[in-house]
Design a protein around this motif. Structure first.
Motif, PDB file in Angstrom:
ATOM      1  N   MET A   1      -6.909   5.423   8.230  1.00  0.00           N
ATOM      2  CA  MET A   1      -5.668   5.187   7.509  1.00  0.00           C
ATOM      3  C   MET A   1      -4.807   4.215   8.322  1.00  0.00           C
ATOM      4  N   PHE A   2      -3.832   3.661   7.652  1.00  0.00           N
ATOM      5  CA  PHE A   2      -2.897   2.769   8.318  1.00  0.00           C
ATOM      6  C   PHE A   2      -1.470   3.188   7.964  1.00  0.00           C
ATOM      7  N   LEU A   3      -0.557   2.776   8.807  1.00  0.00           N
ATOM      8  CA  LEU A   3       0.855   2.941   8.500  1.00  0.00           C
ATOM      9  C   LEU A   3       1.305   1.763   7.657  1.00  0.00           C
ATOM     10  N   ALA A   4       2.281   1.987   6.793  1.00  0.00           N
ATOM     11  CA  ALA A   4       2.796   0.900   5.968  1.00  0.00           C
ATOM     12  C   ALA A   4       4.227   1.217   5.569  1.00  0.00           C
ATOM     13  N   LYS A   5       4.908   0.206   5.114  1.00  0.00           N
ATOM     14  CA  LYS A   5       6.242   0.386   4.535  1.00  0.00           C
ATOM     15  C   LYS A   5       6.135   0.060   3.046  1.00  0.00           C
ATOM     16  N   VAL A   6       6.739   0.897   2.228  1.00  0.00           N
ATOM     17  CA  VAL A   6       6.751   0.607   0.793  1.00  0.00           C
ATOM     18  C   VAL A   6       7.788  -0.488   0.566  1.00  0.00           C
ATOM     19  N   ILE A   7       7.319  -1.661   0.100  1.00  0.00           N
ATOM     20  CA  ILE A   7       8.257  -2.778  -0.076  1.00  0.00           C
ATOM     21  C   ILE A   7       8.609  -3.041  -1.530  1.00  0.00           C
ATOM     22  N   GLY A   8       7.892  -2.421  -2.456  1.00  0.00           N
ATOM     23  CA  GLY A   8       8.216  -2.676  -3.856  1.00  0.00           C
ATOM     24  C   GLY A   8       7.258  -1.993  -4.796  1.00  0.00           C
ATOM     25  N   SER A   9       7.168  -2.536  -6.009  1.00  0.00           N
ATOM     26  CA  SER A   9       6.293  -1.930  -7.011  1.00  0.00           C
ATOM     27  C   SER A   9       5.725  -3.004  -7.923  1.00  0.00           C
ATOM     28  N   VAL A  10       4.669  -2.618  -8.632  1.00  0.00           N
ATOM     29  CA  VAL A  10       3.968  -3.545  -9.507  1.00  0.00           C
ATOM     30  C   VAL A  10       3.879  -2.921 -10.901  1.00  0.00           C
ATOM     31  N   VAL A  11       4.184  -3.709 -11.917  1.00  0.00           N
ATOM     32  CA  VAL A  11       4.060  -3.241 -13.299  1.00  0.00           C
ATOM     33  C   VAL A  11       2.960  -4.045 -13.993  1.00  0.00           C
ATOM     34  N   ALA A  12       2.026  -3.324 -14.604  1.00  0.00           N
ATOM     35  CA  ALA A  12       0.939  -3.970 -15.352  1.00  0.00           C
ATOM     36  C   ALA A  12       0.725  -3.167 -16.616  1.00  0.00           C
ATOM     37  N   SER A  13       1.182  -3.703 -17.742  1.00  0.00           N
ATOM     38  CA  SER A  13       1.038  -2.900 -18.972  1.00  0.00           C
ATOM     39  C   SER A  13      -0.362  -3.015 -19.558  1.00  0.00           C
ATOM     40  N   GLN A  14      -1.003  -4.182 -19.372  1.00  0.00           N
ATOM     41  CA  GLN A  14      -2.380  -4.345 -19.846  1.00  0.00           C
ATOM     42  C   GLN A  14      -3.301  -4.029 -18.678  1.00  0.00           C
ATOM     43  N   LYS A  15      -3.916  -2.848 -18.723  1.00  0.00           N
ATOM     44  CA  LYS A  15      -4.723  -2.437 -17.571  1.00  0.00           C
ATOM     45  C   LYS A  15      -5.854  -1.519 -17.992  1.00  0.00           C
ATOM     46  N   SER A  16      -6.725  -1.253 -17.059  1.00  0.00           N
ATOM     47  CA  SER A  16      -7.819  -0.303 -17.271  1.00  0.00           C
ATOM     48  C   SER A  16      -7.197   1.038 -17.673  1.00  0.00           C
ATOM     49  N   PRO A  17      -7.692   1.661 -18.776  1.00  0.00           N
ATOM     50  CA  PRO A  17      -7.050   2.881 -19.292  1.00  0.00           C
ATOM     51  C   PRO A  17      -6.914   3.991 -18.250  1.00  0.00           C
ATOM     52  N   GLU A  18      -7.843   4.063 -17.296  1.00  0.00           N
ATOM     53  CA  GLU A  18      -7.777   5.136 -16.290  1.00  0.00           C
ATOM     54  C   GLU A  18      -6.528   4.997 -15.421  1.00  0.00           C
ATOM     55  N   LEU A  19      -5.935   3.795 -15.412  1.00  0.00           N
ATOM     56  CA  LEU A  19      -4.755   3.574 -14.568  1.00  0.00           C
ATOM     57  C   LEU A  19      -3.449   3.957 -15.249  1.00  0.00           C
ATOM     58  N   GLN A  20      -3.511   4.349 -16.520  1.00  0.00           N
ATOM     59  CA  GLN A  20      -2.295   4.725 -17.239  1.00  0.00           C
ATOM     60  C   GLN A  20      -1.539   5.823 -16.497  1.00  0.00           C
ATOM     61  N   GLY A  21      -0.251   5.619 -16.318  1.00  0.00           N
ATOM     62  CA  GLY A  21       0.576   6.649 -15.713  1.00  0.00           C
ATOM     63  C   GLY A  21       0.588   6.641 -14.190  1.00  0.00           C
ATOM     64  N   MET A  22      -0.225   5.788 -13.601  1.00  0.00           N
ATOM     65  CA  MET A  22      -0.252   5.687 -12.132  1.00  0.00           C
ATOM     66  C   MET A  22       0.971   4.898 -11.656  1.00  0.00           C
ATOM     67  N   LYS A  23       1.598   5.357 -10.583  1.00  0.00           N
ATOM     68  CA  LYS A  23       2.694   4.596  -9.971  1.00  0.00           C
ATOM     69  C   LYS A  23       2.070   3.651  -8.947  1.00  0.00           C
ATOM     70  N   LEU A  24       2.226   2.363  -9.205  1.00  0.00           N
ATOM     71  CA  LEU A  24       1.621   1.354  -8.334  1.00  0.00           C
ATOM     72  C   LEU A  24       2.679   0.812  -7.377  1.00  0.00           C
ATOM     73  N   LEU A  25       2.542   1.138  -6.105  1.00  0.00           N
ATOM     74  CA  LEU A  25       3.507   0.678  -5.116  1.00  0.00           C
ATOM     75  C   LEU A  25       2.938  -0.493  -4.329  1.00  0.00           C
ATOM     76  N   PHE A  26       3.835  -1.352  -3.891  1.00  0.00           N
ATOM     77  CA  PHE A  26       3.456  -2.542  -3.129  1.00  0.00           C
ATOM     78  C   PHE A  26       3.820  -2.210  -1.679  1.00  0.00           C
ATOM     79  N   ILE A  27       2.831  -2.236  -0.821  1.00  0.00           N
ATOM     80  CA  ILE A  27       3.072  -1.805   0.557  1.00  0.00           C
ATOM     81  C   ILE A  27       2.659  -2.870   1.577  1.00  0.00           C
ATOM     82  N   GLN A  28       3.343  -2.858   2.706  1.00  0.00           N
ATOM     83  CA  GLN A  28       3.042  -3.783   3.786  1.00  0.00           C
ATOM     84  C   GLN A  28       2.563  -2.976   4.992  1.00  0.00           C
TER      85      GLN A  28
END
Lengths: 98, 98, 98, 98, 98
Positions: free
Chosen positions: C1-28
């Motif tokens: 594992m690595f340490l990271a800082k949450v720097i933001g988020s990503v929104v993708a409305s057209q996506k693989s159905p299994e990803l529905q409802g997942m919170k996608l965070l952008f991390i550094q």
């Protein structure tokens, strides 16, 4: 897989029980640069499955494939030596082994 | 696998339930450079499976193999310490441990 | 594992159905350098499994282990946040979180 | 997957038995840079599954996927050539193959 | 997962049979640098699972997860586009998509 030179060995007496009896070799990956094999990247600890020794040029594999050789099934390792290299040919020329 | 030095530890009280009770160590990979082990690459958080402590030179494995030690089956981790290194030999010389 | 800082988020409305409802965070990712955590490597999109938010220091895991948390079984993701970091100690010193 | 050029081959007579009969090709990854494909990263040893030859531009896959082609099931390999590239288009332009 | 821009496509008529009918897109990863998305790392060939096209900003996943989308089960691929990105927010700011 990558090419590597066996540069040494690692001894760890306190270890995960599944690793008992494994020969842990220290290897340095080599890559092609202008038809010469040069060291590149990080030195790795790999399990030997073919009777390799220090100074030999070998082929190693990583990830789950490292646990598909005869002595590593279910063993927590991520790198295994799977061949001792006889020769490497680059664009029609046999290049010198490290 | 790679060699590393245990440089510290990480505490996370809010975490995936499967990680409860895991000792999370902070490790710095080391690689060979001219028969000396030097730090290289990113510091990693690894689960301990062998009773390692800060300052020790260890062997760690990554990917699925990190979940093949006794305490990590099914746990969402990708790095585990699998041995405490006694000695590293490079081209016939015992090199100093970090 | 690595340490990271949450720097933001990503929104993708057209996506693989299994990803529905997942919170996608952008991390550094952050690594240790002389007892200071500094940003290193590429920013990554990771699924949150612990209620992390922007600005928090987190622990994330990659590869198959990212699909071993409660909400990612069988979901096509390769990175998941598995803990919110309380503290990081390096060689006896509590280092500042990013 | 990545694009690569087949630059040579590797012979290893002493090897893991599962590798018997495998054609081991030496390949150099290529990446896009300003609509030109340029060599990048380490040269890799990959198993051929499509009849590729030296000088050809190929597509290769890594990790467990390398063992999903017809001749690599259960074989300890982590890289396989899965296609011979006809053409690569970048932003509306057919780029020259390496 | 990583963010990427679809920069082109790859055609390979001689390929592993499991790849028949797959749309192979050529993508360039992008990472955050000071609230700007910039190209970084190697261009990758990924299978499309969401109807992405050249010029679009996408989310892709690697490794085994690439074979968890509807059209890649058992197919020898290690990268798949799993979403078309609507927006990326970094520290409270919507950043420009590549």
């Amino acid at each position: 897989m990558f090419l590597a030179k066996v540069i040494g060995s690692v001894v760890a007496s306190q270890k995960s029980p599944e690793l008992q009896g494994m020969k842990l070799l220290f290897i340095q990956p080599y890559v092609n640069k202008d038809k010469t094999l040069v060291p590149a990247g990080s030195s790795i600890v790999a399990v030997d499955s073919v009777g390799a020794g220090v100074g030999e040029c070998v082929l190693f594999t990583q990830g789950n494939s490292a646990r598909l050789v005869h002595n590593t099934k279910g063993v927590p390792v991520d790198a295994a030596i799977v061949g001792i290299v006889d020769s490497v040919e680059v664009e029609g020329t046999i290049v010198e082994k490290p």
